[in-house]
Write a protein that holds these residues in place. Structure first.
Motif, mmCIF file in Angstrom:
data_model
loop_
_atom_site.group_PDB
_atom_site.id
_atom_site.type_symbol
_atom_site.label_atom_id
_atom_site.label_comp_id
_atom_site.label_asym_id
_atom_site.label_seq_id
_atom_site.Cartn_x
_atom_site.Cartn_y
_atom_site.Cartn_z
ATOM 1 N N UNK A 248 0.831 -1.204 0.000
ATOM 2 C CA UNK A 248 0.000 0.000 0.000
ATOM 3 C C UNK A 248 0.867 1.256 0.000
ATOM 4 N N UNK A 249 1.947 1.205 0.724
ATOM 5 C CA UNK A 249 2.837 2.360 0.781
ATOM 6 C C UNK A 249 3.501 2.608 -0.572
ATOM 7 N N UNK A 250 3.867 1.548 -1.267
ATOM 8 C CA UNK A 250 4.455 1.690 -2.598
ATOM 9 C C UNK A 250 3.437 2.252 -3.583
ATOM 10 N N UNK A 251 2.197 1.763 -3.497
ATOM 11 C CA UNK A 251 1.146 2.252 -4.391
ATOM 12 C C UNK A 251 0.901 3.746 -4.178
ATOM 13 N N UNK A 252 0.931 4.163 -2.949
ATOM 14 C CA UNK A 252 0.742 5.585 -2.644
ATOM 15 C C UNK A 252 1.845 6.422 -3.276
ATOM 16 N N UNK A 253 3.086 5.984 -3.158
ATOM 17 C CA UNK A 253 4.205 6.767 -3.690
ATOM 18 C C UNK A 253 4.178 6.852 -5.215
ATOM 19 N N UNK A 254 3.458 5.951 -5.873
ATOM 20 C CA UNK A 254 3.341 6.019 -7.332
ATOM 21 C C UNK A 254 2.287 7.036 -7.764
ATOM 22 N N UNK A 255 1.432 7.457 -6.839
ATOM 23 C CA UNK A 255 0.383 8.434 -7.147
ATOM 24 C C UNK A 255 0.978 9.832 -7.160
ATOM 25 N N UNK A 256 0.712 10.567 -8.261
ATOM 26 C CA UNK A 256 1.251 11.933 -8.389
ATOM 27 C C UNK A 256 2.724 11.938 -7.975
ATOM 28 N N UNK A 257 3.516 11.207 -8.689
ATOM 29 C CA UNK A 257 4.905 10.927 -8.309
ATOM 30 C C UNK A 257 5.752 12.184 -8.159
ATOM 31 N N UNK A 258 5.360 13.295 -8.773
ATOM 32 C CA UNK A 258 6.166 14.515 -8.682
ATOM 33 C C UNK A 258 5.937 15.280 -7.377
ATOM 34 N N UNK A 259 4.917 14.875 -6.616
ATOM 35 C CA UNK A 259 4.593 15.564 -5.361
ATOM 36 C C UNK A 259 5.196 14.774 -4.193
ATOM 37 N N UNK A 260 5.964 15.395 -3.320
ATOM 38 C CA UNK A 260 6.593 14.685 -2.197
ATOM 39 C C UNK A 260 5.561 13.983 -1.312
#
Length: 496
Positions: free
Chosen positions: A276-288
């Motif tokens: 789930x954490x990896x999936x989140x980081x793939x969302x809007x990848x340019x935003x920290x």
């Protein structure tokens, strides 16, 4: 003679002086100065601080009257006005390589400890502030005003950027705008805003509910507008609690929408696995992205910073570490005290270490820049005019130079050849040895000032100086007094 007033402090610290301390000094009338060179009597210098024995503290507080308070405020070393704006500093940090760890504080002291430990920024924890300030759980009882007040104290205490917990903005989009502007005025570098309904609560507890998608997005848009209207660059961290309230997909959708609305950092609370954490980081990848490592058994896996960075996180918060260990330490200590024990030396800082941590030493240093004597009027003290001449020894502690009193009229200052006409050319040495064998005081003063020394050593009250000097046949080295006071301290007075 005259007395000066110094600021009052902790009775065990260097600058601890009575509220009405006395800086003893005097000047001869002009006519007397012409009769003889101006003598100088210097009492043995003493460093007034946390002494070797607590039994000496009372005397040392009186002896501190001889010492000029030296010290200075502020432990951060730099004035806030000399630093870049906190939001700019935080934005620069986020733009720099690597992942950045931020422990969560809950008051000014915990924030200072975070900065002292070398962290580049910190968070505030609404959970911890509710517990520390109200003694109540994080279930939406803290108000906007209380959070702003606590935040002001925290940001004033440190120079590192602080990201404030803004809860759900304390209402609708208009409340969110007021909250953001209030946090900007309080000195926050960033603000975390969530999409929970009111009353909100900790995201890792049961029963979480969120507002609609539209209202959640409007809160972030309102926050961005408030920032622009204020001319600020505050970092807006958009948080969603919809992972527990709805689903993972809903939390990912909201995160993407928050990014489109202008959020600077994205945060999904209570993700439950690495996937789930990896999936989140793939969302809007340019935003920290921000991770929350809730210690002690939260829903999110506790991962090392290097692994979080590999996933794509930029910021990581540790919300309960400081509060949790503080609770445990206080509980253990209270149990020990109930059993008649005190904390072992290794379990807490020494008093000297605490003074350094809490800013006493830096306060002393800065206070030296503004050292001055404040004089009371004759009617306040019932004594004659004088001057205070304070010098510093090689360690920076104050010693007083006692010169030429204006009390000559009492003891043959008219130049007569009586037995007391030269009394001010003689010196009295006052020594006090505590009942524990440690020296408490060793001071030299003009012989005619013995009446005044009772302000420091009350046990010498009522001593007749003329009678004592007569009994010594004016021989140097004679012992005038040698007795024990009611506290068991040995008091000696010599004529030199």
């Amino acid at each position: 003679m005259q007395f000066s007033v110094s600021s009052r402090g902790c009775r065990h610290t260097q600058a601890c002086v009575p509220q009405r301390p006395i800086f003893l000094s005097w000047d001869a009338p002009p006519q007397q100065q012409a009769l003889s060179p101006r003598p100088s009597f210097l009492p043995t210098s003493r460093k007034i601080g946390g002494g070797r024995r607590s039994s000496t503290s009372s005397l040392r507080r009186r002896a501190a009257a001889f010492v000029s308070a030296s010290a200075a405020a502020g432990s951060s070393g730099q004035r806030r006005s000399e630093l870049e704006p906190p939001a700019k500093a935080l934005r620069r940090l986020i733009d720099s390589p690597g992942i950045h760890q931020g422990p969560a504080c809950f008051d000014a002291l915990s924030a200072k400890l975070v900065e002292r430990a070398g962290f580049d920024f910190c968070f505030t924890s609404g959970f911890s502030i509710s517990v520390a300030r109200l003694g109540l759980p994080d279930v939406g009882l803290m108000s906007y005003g209380e959070m702003v007040d606590q935040g002001q104290r925290i940001t004033d205490a440190v120079t590192i950027p602080v990201i404030g917990d803004g809860d759900n903005g304390y209402g609708n989009a208009m409340n969110v705008k007021r909250t953001v502007k209030g946090y900007i005025k309080s000195g926050f570098a960033g603000i975390i805003l969530e999409d929970q309904v009111s009353p909100k609560a900790c995201g890792h507890t049961r029963g979480r509910k969120v507002v609609s998608r539209e209202e959640a997005v409007m809160r972030i848009k309102a926050a961005v507008d408030a920032r622009n209207e204020s001319g600020s660059d505050i970092i807006i961290v958009a948080r969603t609690d919809s992972r527990q309230a709805v689903s993972l997909d809903e939390s990912l959708w909201r995160s993407h929408a928050f990014a489109d609305a202008g959020a600077d950092v994205l945060f999904i609370e209570a993700l439950t696995s690495r996937d789930e954490m990896k999936a989140f980081c793939r969302t809007s990848s340019s935003v920290p992205k921000m991770a929350n490592m809730l210690e002690g058994g939260g829903k999110t896996p506790i991962l090392a910073p290097v692994e979080l960075e590999d996933f794509g996180y930029k910021l990581v918060a540790y919300p309960l570490s400081l509060l949790g260990v503080s609770i445990q330490a206080m509980q253990d200590t209270l149990i020990a005290i109930r059993k008649g024990r005190v904390p072992s030396p290794g379990s807490m800082p020494t008093f000297e270490e605490m003074k350094d941590i809490l800013g006493f030493n830096s306060y002393y240093e800065e206070e030296k820049r503004y050292a001055a004597s404040t004089w009371q009027s004759d009617s306040q003290r019932g004594i004659s005019d004088s001057q205070s001449l304070v010098k510093k020894d090689q360690d920076g502690y104050g010693i007083v130079e006692v010169v030429n009193p204006d009390a000559y009229g009492n003891y043959g200052a008219d130049g007569s050849s009586g037995p007391f006409s030269g009394i001010w050319s003689r010196t009295l040495r006052v020594k006090i040895i505590g009942r524990d064998g440690f020296e408490k005081l060793d001071v030299r003063i003009p012989a005619g000032f013995l009446d005044g020394i009772t302000n420091i050593v009350p046990a010498l009250g009522g001593v007749n100086i003329k009678e004592l000097l007569n009994s010594t046949a004016a021989e140097s080295g004679g012992k005038l007094l040698d007795f024990q006071d009611r506290m068991g301290d040995k008091i000696q007075v010599f004529l030199e």
